[in-house]
Design a protein around this motif. Sequence first.
Motif, PDB file in Angstrom:
ATOM      1  N   SER A 223       0.820  -1.216   0.000  1.00 31.94           N
ATOM      2  CA  SER A 223       0.000   0.000   0.000  1.00 31.94           C
ATOM      3  C   SER A 223       0.852   1.263   0.000  1.00 31.94           C
ATOM      4  CB  SER A 223      -0.936   0.006   1.213  1.00 31.94           C
ATOM      5  OG  SER A 223      -0.227   0.247   2.418  1.00 31.94           O
ATOM      6  N   LEU A 224       2.061   1.188   0.565  1.00 32.64           N
ATOM      7  CA  LEU A 224       2.928   2.361   0.619  1.00 32.64           C
ATOM      8  C   LEU A 224       3.400   2.799  -0.756  1.00 32.64           C
ATOM      9  CD1 LEU A 224       5.089   1.422   3.739  1.00 32.64           C
ATOM     10  CD2 LEU A 224       3.324   3.180   3.624  1.00 32.64           C
ATOM     11  N   HIS A 225       3.321   1.892  -1.737  1.00 29.05           N
ATOM     12  CA  HIS A 225       3.724   2.231  -3.103  1.00 29.05           C
ATOM     13  C   HIS A 225       2.842   3.333  -3.676  1.00 29.05           C
ATOM     14  CE1 HIS A 225       5.071   1.704  -7.252  1.00 29.05           C
ATOM     15  NE2 HIS A 225       3.817   1.570  -7.613  1.00 29.05           N
ATOM     16  N   SER A 226       1.567   3.295  -3.369  1.00 29.72           N
ATOM     17  CA  SER A 226       0.630   4.253  -3.962  1.00 29.72           C
ATOM     18  C   SER A 226       0.159   5.317  -2.981  1.00 29.72           C
ATOM     19  CB  SER A 226      -0.588   3.514  -4.531  1.00 29.72           C
ATOM     20  OG  SER A 226      -1.200   2.734  -3.518  1.00 29.72           O
ATOM     21  N   SER A 227       0.247   5.053  -1.694  1.00 32.50           N
ATOM     22  CA  SER A 227      -0.222   6.029  -0.705  1.00 32.50           C
ATOM     23  C   SER A 227       0.773   6.075   0.447  1.00 32.50           C
ATOM     24  CB  SER A 227      -1.621   5.667  -0.203  1.00 32.50           C
ATOM     25  OG  SER A 227      -1.648   4.351   0.320  1.00 32.50           O
ATOM     26  N   GLN A 228       1.851   6.827   0.236  1.00 32.33           N
ATOM     27  CA  GLN A 228       2.888   6.925   1.249  1.00 32.33           C
ATOM     28  C   GLN A 228       2.348   7.609   2.498  1.00 32.33           C
ATOM     29  OE1 GLN A 228       3.334   8.245  -1.840  1.00 32.33           O
ATOM     30  NE2 GLN A 228       4.919   7.048  -2.826  1.00 32.33           N
ATOM     31  N   ILE A 229       2.692   7.047   3.636  1.00 36.21           N
ATOM     32  CA  ILE A 229       2.378   7.678   4.912  1.00 36.21           C
ATOM     33  C   ILE A 229       3.454   7.261   5.907  1.00 36.21           C
ATOM     34  CG2 ILE A 229       0.788   5.793   5.514  1.00 36.21           C
ATOM     35  CD1 ILE A 229      -0.752   7.857   7.216  1.00 36.21           C
ATOM     36  N   HIS A 230       4.043   8.217   6.566  1.00 38.52           N
ATOM     37  CA  HIS A 230       5.037   7.899   7.585  1.00 38.52           C
ATOM     38  C   HIS A 230       5.297   9.127   8.451  1.00 38.52           C
ATOM     39  CE1 HIS A 230       8.218  10.190   5.602  1.00 38.52           C
ATOM     40  NE2 HIS A 230       7.948   9.562   4.472  1.00 38.52           N
ATOM     41  N   PRO A 231       5.799   8.906   9.673  1.00 49.73           N
ATOM     42  CA  PRO A 231       6.165  10.032  10.537  1.00 49.73           C
ATOM     43  C   PRO A 231       7.454  10.678  10.059  1.00 49.73           C
ATOM     44  CG  PRO A 231       6.725   7.960  11.594  1.00 49.73           C
ATOM     45  CD  PRO A 231       6.016   7.603  10.320  1.00 49.73           C
ATOM     46  N   GLY A 232       7.690  11.880  10.524  1.00 51.26           N
ATOM     47  CA  GLY A 232       8.899  12.604  10.159  1.00 51.26           C
ATOM     48  C   GLY A 232       8.851  14.008  10.718  1.00 51.26           C
TER      49      GLY A 232
END
Length: 343
Positions: A223-232
């Motif tokens: 899923s991260l390929h099309s909808s990146q989400i992560h803290p930073g």
Amino acid sequence: MSELDAPAARPLADLPDYTALLARTDAPAGSSWGLFGPDDQLGTLNFLSLNDLHAAAGEIRTGTAYSLDLPSTAISTSLAPTRKPIEHHIFQRTPFHRDEWLDGFYTQYGSQLDGLRHIGHPEHGFYNGADAGRFVPGDETLSIHHLATLPIAGRAVLLDVDRHLRLRGKPIDPHSSRAITAQELEDTRAAQGTDVHPGDIVLIRFGWMHWYLTQADPHIKKSLHSSQIHPGLAQSHDILAWLWDHRVSLVAADNFALECWPAAPDSPFFIRAERETGERDPHSGIMHRALIGLLGMPIGELWNLDALAAACANDNQWSFLLTVAPLTIVGGVGSPANAIAMR
């Protein structure tokens, strides 16, 4: 002529703070354009000259080196829809010979360094007003090879934000867009007893890579390929002030984009048209626009910091000598990091 007018490079000791950069009228507000010279190709890596390499070598105490690059197969599937994994081919001329070539080699696929061609500001353009029409293979304007031939070597510090917040009962959710504030960055530095010297390279560990490599299930990775989400890092001028006012030469982290992703709805880096019309693209609101495009600060992403962080925590020594060796591709946009920490 105002204090900030700069027909030639300003002495590094005399550069203004970030608040003064925001007040500039001779160049884009919040930019370092012209302060390192009208034809500068290095941006904040100029600060490395403030970092005494002899002193940096003194940070090596245990005699241990750590590669901060992931194996080429560690990221799967791609974390960016525009990037693909390499196709590796091996051939032979005789039974006792091997040679190879790569197809589809995206230089910013894994552990990487974003050069100054990578992102510009949609209203002001690329760092130092560079002509983006020259961003073609073989042209030297803002080329990654300048960073390679500098070379990049100096004192670095690791800020283990993940560890700091876990110890305080506030763990970061790795599958969220949790924004780490400048105050949390400073709190981490203070809790570690770490000093950031002018010219230092700063590495930030959010714990995201550890989660991705050991805990994220295949469905989430896909899923991260099309909808990146992560803290930073939070999209904020406070973050830029912390980095610039500490005279950080380069900043890198163990997540996909250094800053939290996607950009927060209240990011100050949405341009006027995006705020007024609501028209957005995948880069709308991101701090890269100001960090790379205006300040000229290269960014490292997807660095493998876990083993280094464990060693630093073991003896509470968070500084070390760091080398970064991007590829010498003339006209290059970015590169694998080829980063090694020695402590």
